[in-house]
Design a protein around this motif. Sequence first.
Motif, short mmCIF file in Angstrom:
data_model
loop_
_atom_site.label_atom_id
_atom_site.label_comp_id
_atom_site.label_asym_id
_atom_site.label_seq_id
_atom_site.Cartn_x
_atom_site.Cartn_y
_atom_site.Cartn_z
N GLN A 138 13.32 22.73 -15.81
CA GLN A 138 14.59 23.47 -15.82
C GLN A 138 14.56 24.63 -14.83
N ASN A 165 17.09 25.03 -11.77
CA ASN A 165 17.90 26.23 -11.55
C ASN A 165 17.80 26.70 -10.11
N MET A 199 15.07 15.75 -16.45
CA MET A 199 14.79 16.34 -17.77
C MET A 199 14.17 15.31 -18.71
#
Lengths: 100, 479
Positions: free
Chosen positions: B33, B37, B57
């Motif tokens: 993650q 980002n 993910m």
Amino acid sequence: MITVKEIENLANLARIKLDNEEKEGLTKEIDSILTYIDQIKKATVDIDYTPIPGAVSNIFRNDIIESISSEDRERILNEAPDREGEFIAVKKIIAQDFDE
Amino acid sequence: MNNIYMIDLKTLTIKKAHEAFKKGDYTCVDLTQAYLNEISKKNKEINAYLEVFDDAMEQAKEADKRFEDGTATLLTGIPFAIKDIILIKGCIATAASKILENYRATYDATVIEKLKKEGVVFLGRTNMDEFAFGSSTENSAYGPTRNPYDMSRVPGGTSGGSAASVASMMSLVALGSDTGGSVRQPAALCGNVGLKPTYGAVSRYGLMAAASSLDHIGPITKNISDAEIVFNTIKGQDIKDGTTIKEDTYKTKRIGRKPIIGIPRHFLGGDGIHKDVLKNFNDSIEKFKKLGYEVKDINLPNISYSLSVFYIINFAEASSNLSRFDSVRFGLHKDGKDGIDDFFVTRGVGFGKEARRRILLGTYILSSGYYDAYYNRANVVRRIITQDFMKEFEKVDIIMTPTTPAPAFKIGEKVSDPVAMYLEDIFTVTADLTGMPAISIPSGFSKIEGKDLPLGLQITARHGDERTLFEVGKEFLGE
């Protein structure tokens, strides 16, 4: 100086369609590149061709078919732009009908 | 999920991430993650990634499971960026070309299979020069990639996307491919470590072929240890690639003392070399001397032919490899007036300018009347250059040069002058010709227009001697 005709010949061999503007531009570019790589003609090439250890050699295997999964087969066939069932479709390339 | 804010991506390494996963400081999902980002913040401008995989993910969740059940290894959960020329089954792979715009790989490359076994997370596929032809990533059909150190400049190529992703913390590790320097040069221009292994050490099965006798897969990382870990994982003889070697193919002996450094000074004198590069190189050599290394001058009498030899072989093999794009079995199909014309039209519009140029040059070189003067001659001179290196390796253990003749150039600067672009590779092509392993390590910066542009030091070792490259590199970087 490479000519447009020679570029056309190369494009034909390589199966690439070029437009006229590109052919003109390519004559200059290819000339300058060929001039650069022509340096190699100055190299002296009398050598004793002794094999280097670890150098690549041919690997052989038996010419038997190893099967793949039907799922993998589907993946491969799916990538063909034109598919008919289990076949990859191509346009007719033989101009004449051979009806003897 | 709040843990991601404490992850310092800047100083992260594979080992640090692994320890953090084990201790529970954060999860694989957290780390993936964090990188996603960064990608959403930076990729639009930098264009390192052509696609971010939407199952990243999911992959991270699978990695977390392996930490729970005790089957995790050092690379489990580590986020990788993969150059768009290495096949991942089921994923699109375009080699940054229009001719493969929607092509989905039907199998995994061997390196991918090996990395999947470890449970790495593939974040996405990275931008490159189309079909690995170029030195700047400007030849991509999907726009250039920008150098994170100066967005008006190139990241190098052809693995520019991979190098930019590591440099801008959009991945921890990346895989690239190196045919004439395409892992090492972008690594240098982006301040990374880039390794070109010994030819045959890493399987090319699943690497779309550019020039088969010159292609290598290699890692781009932030430090030597990470490059070493990745290399040790992806290497190995492979029945699917007949050019792969065994562990003991090259019987490299452990050097019982500090490796002796050889420098081809005669090759570093030209005015094609930026003064900052030369200064930085000399400073690096001084640093090695202070570390106790002996330095000798070496002579590589035929090295001035390396670029012409390289490009002759590259053009010839590339034109041959790219003949597989026939608009029939995979890839783009554009209609011409008949079946044969389909090939002409598809290849004419599907290939970019540099690809078309190289195919034509390769066709020229391989056509009768020229084959002997160019291709055969190039192969003989290639052998001579290799022998020159092997002769010097009787006196020294490693050979050093700068990786590139100059820091990153501006986007658009060299794109219309093919020969100027080819000269970028002057220091890197030799290792592709000889097959010897070579690494680029970050050695400093050149300050231009107020920006610090990274520079790289290139170290070449004997066939099979990656170990010495890692040892020397670690000492230089203080790892």
